[in-house]
Scaffold this motif. Structure first.
Motif, mmCIF file in Angstrom:
data_model
loop_
_atom_site.group_PDB
_atom_site.id
_atom_site.type_symbol
_atom_site.label_atom_id
_atom_site.label_comp_id
_atom_site.label_asym_id
_atom_site.label_seq_id
_atom_site.Cartn_x
_atom_site.Cartn_y
_atom_site.Cartn_z
ATOM 1 N N THR A 26 0.826 -1.199 0.000
ATOM 2 C CA THR A 26 0.000 0.000 0.000
ATOM 3 C C THR A 26 0.866 1.258 0.000
ATOM 4 O O THR A 26 0.560 2.238 -0.680
ATOM 5 C CB THR A 26 -0.940 0.003 1.224
ATOM 6 O OG1 THR A 26 -1.687 -1.218 1.220
ATOM 7 C CG2 THR A 26 -1.887 1.173 1.204
ATOM 8 N N VAL A 81 2.068 1.921 -3.475
ATOM 9 C CA VAL A 81 1.022 2.539 -4.299
ATOM 10 C C VAL A 81 0.877 4.016 -3.940
ATOM 11 O O VAL A 81 0.825 4.880 -4.820
ATOM 12 C CB VAL A 81 -0.325 1.801 -4.120
ATOM 13 C CG1 VAL A 81 -1.451 2.565 -4.781
ATOM 14 C CG2 VAL A 81 -0.237 0.388 -4.677
ATOM 15 N N ALA A 82 0.816 4.310 -2.642
ATOM 16 C CA ALA A 82 0.612 5.697 -2.198
ATOM 17 C C ALA A 82 1.786 6.592 -2.609
ATOM 18 O O ALA A 82 1.577 7.710 -3.087
ATOM 19 C CB ALA A 82 0.414 5.731 -0.685
ATOM 20 N N THR A 123 3.806 6.145 -5.073
ATOM 21 C CA THR A 123 3.761 6.307 -6.521
ATOM 22 C C THR A 123 2.701 7.331 -6.906
ATOM 23 O O THR A 123 2.917 8.161 -7.791
ATOM 24 C CB THR A 123 3.470 4.963 -7.209
ATOM 25 O OG1 THR A 123 4.474 4.031 -6.829
ATOM 26 C CG2 THR A 123 3.455 5.099 -8.721
ATOM 27 N N ALA A 124 1.568 7.295 -6.238
ATOM 28 C CA ALA A 124 0.474 8.217 -6.553
ATOM 29 C C ALA A 124 0.863 9.673 -6.324
ATOM 30 O O ALA A 124 0.443 10.546 -7.075
ATOM 31 C CB ALA A 124 -0.760 7.868 -5.719
ATOM 32 N N VAL A 125 1.668 9.933 -5.299
ATOM 33 C CA VAL A 125 2.076 11.311 -5.026
ATOM 34 C C VAL A 125 3.385 11.686 -5.728
ATOM 35 O O VAL A 125 3.874 12.800 -5.567
ATOM 36 C CB VAL A 125 2.183 11.590 -3.506
ATOM 37 C CG1 VAL A 125 0.843 11.456 -2.833
ATOM 38 C CG2 VAL A 125 3.220 10.712 -2.853
ATOM 39 N N GLU A 148 8.725 7.175 -7.967
ATOM 40 C CA GLU A 148 9.348 7.133 -9.302
ATOM 41 C C GLU A 148 10.801 7.603 -9.276
ATOM 42 O O GLU A 148 11.673 6.923 -9.840
ATOM 43 C CB GLU A 148 8.525 7.951 -10.288
ATOM 44 C CG GLU A 148 9.057 7.935 -11.701
ATOM 45 C CD GLU A 148 8.789 6.634 -12.431
ATOM 46 O OE1 GLU A 148 9.585 6.280 -13.308
ATOM 47 O OE2 GLU A 148 7.785 5.975 -12.117
ATOM 48 N N TYR A 200 4.316 -0.219 -6.479
ATOM 49 C CA TYR A 200 4.710 0.716 -7.538
ATOM 50 C C TYR A 200 4.300 0.187 -8.911
ATOM 51 O O TYR A 200 3.729 0.913 -9.721
ATOM 52 C CB TYR A 200 6.225 0.955 -7.471
ATOM 53 C CG TYR A 200 6.825 1.557 -8.705
ATOM 54 C CD1 TYR A 200 6.685 2.916 -8.971
ATOM 55 C CD2 TYR A 200 7.540 0.781 -9.605
ATOM 56 C CE1 TYR A 200 7.245 3.469 -10.112
ATOM 57 C CE2 TYR A 200 8.099 1.326 -10.739
ATOM 58 C CZ TYR A 200 7.950 2.673 -10.990
ATOM 59 O OH TYR A 200 8.494 3.222 -12.122
ATOM 60 N N ALA A 238 0.524 0.437 -9.313
ATOM 61 C CA ALA A 238 0.080 1.821 -9.495
ATOM 62 C C ALA A 238 0.431 2.336 -10.880
ATOM 63 O O ALA A 238 -0.373 3.028 -11.525
ATOM 64 C CB ALA A 238 0.703 2.707 -8.421
ATOM 65 N N LYS A 239 1.636 2.022 -11.362
ATOM 66 C CA LYS A 239 2.029 2.446 -12.711
ATOM 67 C C LYS A 239 1.116 1.829 -13.766
ATOM 68 O O LYS A 239 0.740 2.482 -14.730
ATOM 69 C CB LYS A 239 3.487 2.070 -12.993
ATOM 70 C CG LYS A 239 4.501 2.858 -12.228
ATOM 71 C CD LYS A 239 4.510 4.313 -12.613
ATOM 72 C CE LYS A 239 5.150 4.474 -13.978
ATOM 73 N NZ LYS A 239 5.304 5.851 -14.392
ATOM 74 N N LEU A 243 -2.180 3.743 -13.700
ATOM 75 C CA LEU A 243 -2.037 5.062 -14.316
ATOM 76 C C LEU A 243 -1.974 4.975 -15.839
ATOM 77 O O LEU A 243 -2.604 5.774 -16.539
ATOM 78 C CB LEU A 243 -0.793 5.766 -13.775
ATOM 79 C CG LEU A 243 -0.826 6.172 -12.303
ATOM 80 C CD1 LEU A 243 0.540 6.691 -11.860
ATOM 81 C CD2 LEU A 243 -1.901 7.212 -12.063
ATOM 82 N N ILE A 294 -8.783 1.398 -14.117
ATOM 83 C CA ILE A 294 -8.660 1.291 -12.659
ATOM 84 C C ILE A 294 -8.710 -0.168 -12.229
ATOM 85 O O ILE A 294 -7.998 -0.587 -11.320
ATOM 86 C CB ILE A 294 -9.785 2.093 -11.964
ATOM 87 C CG1 ILE A 294 -9.615 3.579 -12.245
ATOM 88 C CG2 ILE A 294 -9.802 1.831 -10.463
ATOM 89 C CD1 ILE A 294 -10.786 4.418 -11.787
#
Length: 118
Positions: free
Chosen positions: A37, A40-41, A43-45, A49, A68, A71-72, A75, A86
């Protein structure tokens, strides 16, 4: 030098996991979920990366790297397929790793001899 970067970053991620195991009452399963988690978080912010670009496999191989990757994938597929991305992005991006884990886990189960720990 890239091996040193990967070793240091991957090692630090593992040290954090070991500290969580030793100093908290969190189970390994909860720590696993926390790390995925967190990947993911972050990577989202946009924080994970640059770490991946710096450390390479040191950031992508640990559990945070699995988050990661998922999440990629989300996206990318949201840009390509919209709302449907999603639901299918994370699994399509990590399908090879999941399949390999299942396959090699099965092979290890066939090869190894199970026994009672008593």
């Amino acid at each position: 030098m890239e091996y040193v970067k990967a070793f240091v970053v991957g090692g630090l991620i593992c040290v954090v996991g070991q500290i969580l195991i030793d100093k908290t009452n969190l189970t390994p399963a909860k720590i696993l979920v926390l790390f995925v988690t967190l990947g993911v978080a972050l990577t989202a912010v946009g924080v994970y990366e640059p770490l991946v670009e710096f450390a390479g496999a040191g950031a992508t191989v640990p559990l945070t790297g699995f988050g990661y990757t998922m999440a990629k994938g989300v996206l990318e597929l949201v840009k390509e397929k919209g709302f449907l991305g999603i639901f299918i992005g994370g699994l399509s991006a990590s399908a090879a790793g999941i399949a390999a884990a299942i396959f090699f886990g099965y092979v290890a189960a066939l090869v190894s001899k199970s026994s009672d720990k008593n």
